[in-house]
Write an enzyme that holds these catalytic residues in place. Sequence first.
Site, mmCIF file in Angstrom:
data_model
loop_
_atom_site.group_PDB
_atom_site.id
_atom_site.type_symbol
_atom_site.label_atom_id
_atom_site.label_comp_id
_atom_site.label_asym_id
_atom_site.label_seq_id
_atom_site.Cartn_x
_atom_site.Cartn_y
_atom_site.Cartn_z
ATOM 1 N N SER A 136 37.213 50.447 -1.224
ATOM 2 C CA SER A 136 37.783 49.117 -1.427
ATOM 3 C C SER A 136 37.856 48.329 -0.116
ATOM 4 O O SER A 136 36.836 48.094 0.512
ATOM 5 C CB SER A 136 39.155 49.245 -2.088
ATOM 6 O OG SER A 136 39.608 48.003 -2.530
ATOM 7 N N ASP A 295 36.635 41.398 -1.401
ATOM 8 C CA ASP A 295 36.597 42.603 -0.574
ATOM 9 C C ASP A 295 35.288 43.353 -0.830
ATOM 10 O O ASP A 295 34.489 42.941 -1.677
ATOM 11 C CB ASP A 295 37.845 43.463 -0.813
ATOM 12 C CG ASP A 295 37.893 44.093 -2.192
ATOM 13 O OD1 ASP A 295 37.149 43.640 -3.079
ATOM 14 O OD2 ASP A 295 38.667 45.046 -2.393
ATOM 15 N N ASP A 297 34.145 45.926 -2.438
ATOM 16 C CA ASP A 297 33.689 46.290 -3.793
ATOM 17 C C ASP A 297 33.978 45.188 -4.806
ATOM 18 O O ASP A 297 33.842 45.383 -6.015
ATOM 19 C CB ASP A 297 34.264 47.639 -4.245
ATOM 20 C CG ASP A 297 35.769 47.618 -4.445
ATOM 21 O OD1 ASP A 297 36.449 46.868 -3.716
ATOM 22 O OD2 ASP A 297 36.268 48.347 -5.327
ATOM 23 N N ASP A 299 36.557 43.671 -6.068
ATOM 24 C CA ASP A 299 37.578 43.679 -7.122
ATOM 25 C C ASP A 299 38.815 42.874 -6.717
ATOM 26 O O ASP A 299 39.644 42.561 -7.552
ATOM 27 C CB ASP A 299 37.949 45.109 -7.564
ATOM 28 C CG ASP A 299 38.565 45.956 -6.450
ATOM 29 O OD1 ASP A 299 38.602 45.504 -5.287
ATOM 30 O OD2 ASP A 299 38.994 47.085 -6.757
#
Length: 566
Positions: A136, A295, A297, A299
């Site tokens: 993340s 960010d 990834d 999400d």
Amino acid sequence: MNNPNLEKELYQELEAIKDNPKEIEERFYKDLEFGTGGLRGIIGAGTNRMNVYTVRKATMGLANYILKHGNEAMQKGVAIAFDSRKFSQNFAKEAARVLASNKIKVYLFKELQPTPLLSFAVRYLQAFAGIVITASHNPPEYNGYKVYNQDGNQITEEMAKEIYQEIQMIEKPLDVQLENFQSLLTEKWITYISEEVEQAYDRMVRSLLLNSDLIQRKGNDITIVYTPLHGTGNKPVRRILANVGFKNVFVVPEQEFPDPQFSTVKAPNPEEREVFTLAIQFAKEKNADIIMATDPDADRLGVLVRVGDEYQALNGNQLGALILYYLLQQKSQQGILPKNAAMVKTIVTSDLGEAIASKFSVVTENTLTGFKYIGEKIKEYQESGSHTFIFGYEESYGYLAGDFVRDKDAVQITVIVAEMALYYKQQGKSLFDVLEEIYQEFGYYMEDLVSITLKGIEGNQKIQKIVASFRDNPPKEIQGIRIKYIEDYKVGLKQDQITGETTKLTLPSSNVIKMVMEDQSWFTVRPSGTEPKIKLYFSVVTLTKEESQSKLKQLKATILEMANLK
């Protein structure tokens, strides 16, 4: 080090630390913990590190879990995605090899993709499970491994526990024998996921728009600067914004392409103001109305808004409240707001969302921290028919409007935020103008989060000690205002401090303590589930901005002093 299968790079790493007992202890004093968040840790050699062997071991555990569910589960298989971090693609391929070597079908994305697209792919392909290789928004030295169930939801406690038990039984991860990746691809045990999945996802995102005709007519009226922060958002966010009709979208050039070092930022976290430094310079050149950052990834989403000549950040609570207000107001006006609509948020997210939802007769449900619990609620609603999910969010910059994904989804939210900003711009308002109107109507809700990193064995001990001190010796009052009740999610009880009455909490057990005061202020203490951090959340509400700011500052100072964290 004596194992002949040990990879050369990891051998060299161990060779370099063999005379350093403290470093050896840090790397080997435990196995990297597997839980609802999967694995997350620093990349390197050791059982307490992210490397090819810890990834294989976790995947062996998942494979054995799937094998126990029989042939149908094996045929349904596992979808796998990865982000732009160091070794992410390699770890994804190793996970695919483990599964496919066990005759479990694998669907693998060919290039890096956002986490929400993996959630969608699991559902679209009707896979039995999903894996994402990502850490993340952690700093570059980290990587991680998240597991999803067949709903496209991050696994919750029961499934995590069963997989963990399987992982525990694997004694020699260095000796796992796997078939060759290319031959598994040739034999169709591993297949690459086609563009059809992306196209289907794009269509679903488009269906969330409430004023698409306005975008067609006026899409050029708004200028957007976007940064993927060297992550997975670049292609999907640009593609979808362009397809729906936003043409003036400019990407921060220095942060456009994948970079596992995230070399332009300390940590690629859109919650931090510093990551926007380059974007703000670029936005001033382009005279942009809003700046958006996802960010690595994709999400989580951070948004800055032009106010005069400067750009101000909306925090997660503020952006969540704005999106919720916009969605409910528009759906209500258009006559498409379901009678049994429900909004879901976490227990550490602002109560402003609940106040907004109540105005539109929408039910609010609170869950534990973590979007997996919001995803579980969506499933529960669909199965029981009790409510229609309308929006879910958490203060840590995670939002979801379309239930075709079961995790927070910054890609779909960039489109909704762009539409919302355009809609209000037509009325001569910025998003901060609208936020001020919301505050004036519902009260000045203000929140803050203090997140303190305490690494290693000593750090973990200190975190546990702080939480225990609030549990065992809770304050009676804060600055003359009595604590009304304490919610202890570890023991599952809510205790009224004034009457002494105790009621059971319905949420799963979690090491979280929330204390609510008589004036609606509250604070919550919890250790992070994925990082070596203790997190303290604060919330106040008054009728004026100045009073709320002052109250929040005092509450924070008092609690941090109590926790010996000043």
